[in-house]
Design a protein around this motif. Structure first.
Motif, mmCIF file in Angstrom:
data_model
loop_
_atom_site.group_PDB
_atom_site.id
_atom_site.type_symbol
_atom_site.label_atom_id
_atom_site.label_comp_id
_atom_site.label_asym_id
_atom_site.label_seq_id
_atom_site.Cartn_x
_atom_site.Cartn_y
_atom_site.Cartn_z
ATOM 1 N N THR A 1 0.839 -1.197 0.000
ATOM 2 C CA THR A 1 0.000 0.000 0.000
ATOM 3 C C THR A 1 0.874 1.247 0.000
ATOM 4 O O THR A 1 2.068 1.205 0.317
ATOM 5 N N ARG A 2 0.244 2.372 -0.350
ATOM 6 C CA ARG A 2 0.985 3.636 -0.342
ATOM 7 C C ARG A 2 1.468 3.984 1.054
ATOM 8 O O ARG A 2 2.595 4.437 1.236
ATOM 9 N N GLY A 3 0.609 3.763 2.053
ATOM 10 C CA GLY A 3 1.013 4.059 3.421
ATOM 11 C C GLY A 3 2.183 3.198 3.856
ATOM 12 O O GLY A 3 3.123 3.673 4.519
ATOM 13 N N ALA A 4 2.155 1.905 3.481
ATOM 14 C CA ALA A 4 3.234 1.000 3.871
ATOM 15 C C ALA A 4 4.541 1.378 3.170
ATOM 16 O O ALA A 4 5.619 1.346 3.783
ATOM 17 N N GLN A 5 4.463 1.748 1.883
ATOM 18 C CA GLN A 5 5.683 2.131 1.179
ATOM 19 C C GLN A 5 6.263 3.414 1.750
ATOM 20 O O GLN A 5 7.489 3.526 1.932
ATOM 21 N N LEU A 6 5.411 4.390 2.060
ATOM 22 C CA LEU A 6 5.905 5.632 2.657
ATOM 23 C C LEU A 6 6.578 5.369 4.001
ATOM 24 O O LEU A 6 7.654 5.897 4.293
ATOM 25 N N GLY A 7 5.925 4.560 4.831
ATOM 26 C CA GLY A 7 6.511 4.238 6.125
ATOM 27 C C GLY A 7 7.840 3.531 5.975
ATOM 28 O O GLY A 7 8.809 3.816 6.709
ATOM 29 N N ALA A 8 7.915 2.593 5.019
ATOM 30 C CA ALA A 8 9.151 1.861 4.783
ATOM 31 C C ALA A 8 10.252 2.796 4.294
ATOM 32 O O ALA A 8 11.411 2.710 4.735
ATOM 33 N N LEU A 9 9.906 3.722 3.398
ATOM 34 C CA LEU A 9 10.906 4.675 2.903
ATOM 35 C C LEU A 9 11.432 5.556 4.029
ATOM 36 O O LEU A 9 12.622 5.873 4.077
ATOM 37 N N GLY A 10 10.552 5.959 4.939
ATOM 38 C CA GLY A 10 10.990 6.760 6.071
ATOM 39 C C GLY A 10 12.012 6.017 6.919
ATOM 40 O O GLY A 10 13.026 6.591 7.358
#
Length: 342
Positions: A34-43
C-alpha cells in the motif's frame, strides 16, 4: 561524509496530481504494497541510511502541476529527515526524475550542468554517433538526462571542499515489447547500442571533469554491469566499464569495488536490486547488481567504504527486523552508499 544513491520504485505514485502525499491503504506502484506501507518503509530506510546526500533515481514526476523539489521536501518533513532540501536537474517526461535530497546544515548543493562540446554536449541535448557502423550518424538523447551538481562541504575538516556529482539512470537493455524470439534479440541488441552510446557520452564528460582536475562521483542506476548478459561479448565490454575507463591508465579510471566480477566460482555476486518474476507460477526473484557509486582516483585516497544496503546480504540490515522488512517494501532496488574521510 556519506553519499548514497537509491532507486525508489514508482516514488511518483505516492503523491496526488497536486503533489500532496498519499498516505493511505490504496495500492502503491509496488505490487502488494500500500501507499502508506511504502511511505513508512521509505521513512525507515532514509533514516537508517543517514546520508549527507542521497541521489534519488525515479524521483517523483516534475510537471506543470507537481514539482519534484516540493514533493521531496514534503516527504522529508513528513518523515523527519535531516536531508530536508532537494535539487533537480533537467526534468524528463518518463515520470522518473533524477534528484537529490541533502542536509543543508552539512552541504551546499546546486545544479551545475556543463555547456559541453560537440563530442560531449550538455546532457539535455543530443549526440551524433554511428550506433550500427553503417557510416551514418544516429541521434542519441537521454530519456533521463543525468543530474550534474556541485557539492560543497560546510562543516568539519572538509569545509569548503567541493566535489562534482553526476547522478545517472541509464537506458534499460531489456527487450520490452518483444513478441517473439527474433524481435527479442533485435530489441536487445538495439537497446544495448543505445545504452552503450549513453555510456560513451557520459565517459566523455568524465574525461572533461578529470581534465579540469575536479573530484568526481558518478552514481546511480546503470542498468548494466560486467557479465550481466550474453550480449556483452558481442560488444566487447559493458557500458559500465566504458564509464569507469576500465583498462585505461589508472589515473583516468573511476572505481567501485562492486563493478569487478569476483574471482572464483564459489564467490557470491553482489546485488543491489531484487525483482519478482511472476511466471511460471509460483514465480521467483531475480537479483542483479545495477547501482554503483564510482569515485575519481583522488577520492579513492580518502579511505572510502562502500556499502550495499541489502536486507539479506548485509548483516547490519538483516539483524534489524524493521529495517530488513522496510528495505523489502520500499523498492525493488536497495540503497548503495560510500563513506569518505575528507
Amino acid at each position: 561524509m556519506r553519499i548514497a544513491c537509491y532507486n525508489v520504485e514508482w516514488f511518483t505514485a505516492l503523491f496526488d496530481r497536486r503533489g500532496r502525499i498519499l498516505e493511505d491503504d490504496a495500492e502503491s506502484g509496488r505490487y502488494g504494497v500500500t501507499r502508506g506501507a511504502q511511505l513508512g518503509a521509505l521513512g525507515i530506510v532514509f533514516t537508517a541510511l543517514d546520508a549527507d546526500c542521497i541521489v534519488i533515481v525515479e524521483a517523483p514526476d516534475n510537471n506543470t502541476r507537481r514539482k519534484t523539489v516540493l514533493m521531496l521536501e514534503a516527504f522529508a518533513a513528513t518523515c523527519g529527515l535531516r536531508q530536508r532540501r532537494a535539487v533537480i536537474g533537467f526534468a524528463n517526461d518518463t515520470q522518473q526524475e533524477i534528484a537529490a535530497l541533502y542536509d543543508p546544515e552539512v552541504l551546499r548543493l546546486w545544479h551545475d550542468p556543463c555547456e559541453g562540446s560537440a563530442t560531449a554536449p550538455r546532457f539535455d541535448r543530443s549526440l551524433k554517433i554511428d550506433l550500427d557502423v553503417d557510416d551514418r550518424l544516429d541521434t542519441v538523447r537521454f530519456s533521463k538526462p543525468p543530474l550534474e551538481v556541485q557539492l560543497e562541504a560546510l562543516t568539519g575538516p572538509a569545509a569548503g571542499r567541493r566535489l562534482r556529482l553526476i547522478g545517472v539512470h541509464l537506458k534499460s537493455k531489456a527487450p520490452h515489447g518483444a513478441n517473439d524470439p527474433a524481435s527479442e534479440v533485435r530489441l536487445a541488441i538495439e537497446n544495448r547500442r543505445k545504452q552503450l552510446a549513453q555510456c560513451l557520452w557520459l565517459r566523455r564528460r568524465v574525461d572533461d571533469v578529470l581534465d579540469a582536475g575536479e573530484s568526481l562521483i558518478v552514481l546511480g542506476d546503470f542498468n548494466d554491469g560486467p557479465g550481466l548478459d550474453e550480449y556483452e561479448a558481442l560488444f566487447g565490454r559493458s557500458g559500465l566499464e566504458i564509464v569507469l575507463g576500465t583498462g585505461g591508465p589508472p589515473a583516468r579510471q573511476l572505481h567501485d569495488p562492486h563493478a569487478r566480477l569476483p574471482r572464483g566460482k564459489t564467490t557470491a555476486l553482489p546485488a543491489s536490486a531484487r525483482f519478482f518474476i511472476p511466471e511460471p507460477p509460483p514465480g521467483r526473484f531475480l537479483s542483479a547488481m545495477l547501482d554503483y557509486i564510482a569515485l575519481s582516483p583522488d577520492l579513492c585516497a580518502h579511505a572510502p567504504k562502500w556499502r550495499i544496503w541489502h536486507p539479506f546480504d548485509d548483516p547490519g540490515c538483516y539483524q534489524v527486523a524493521d529495517l530488513r522488512e522496510a528495505l523489502l517494501q520500499a523498492s525493488d532496488h536497495f540503497p548503495v552508499s560510500v563513506d569518505l574521510a575528507l
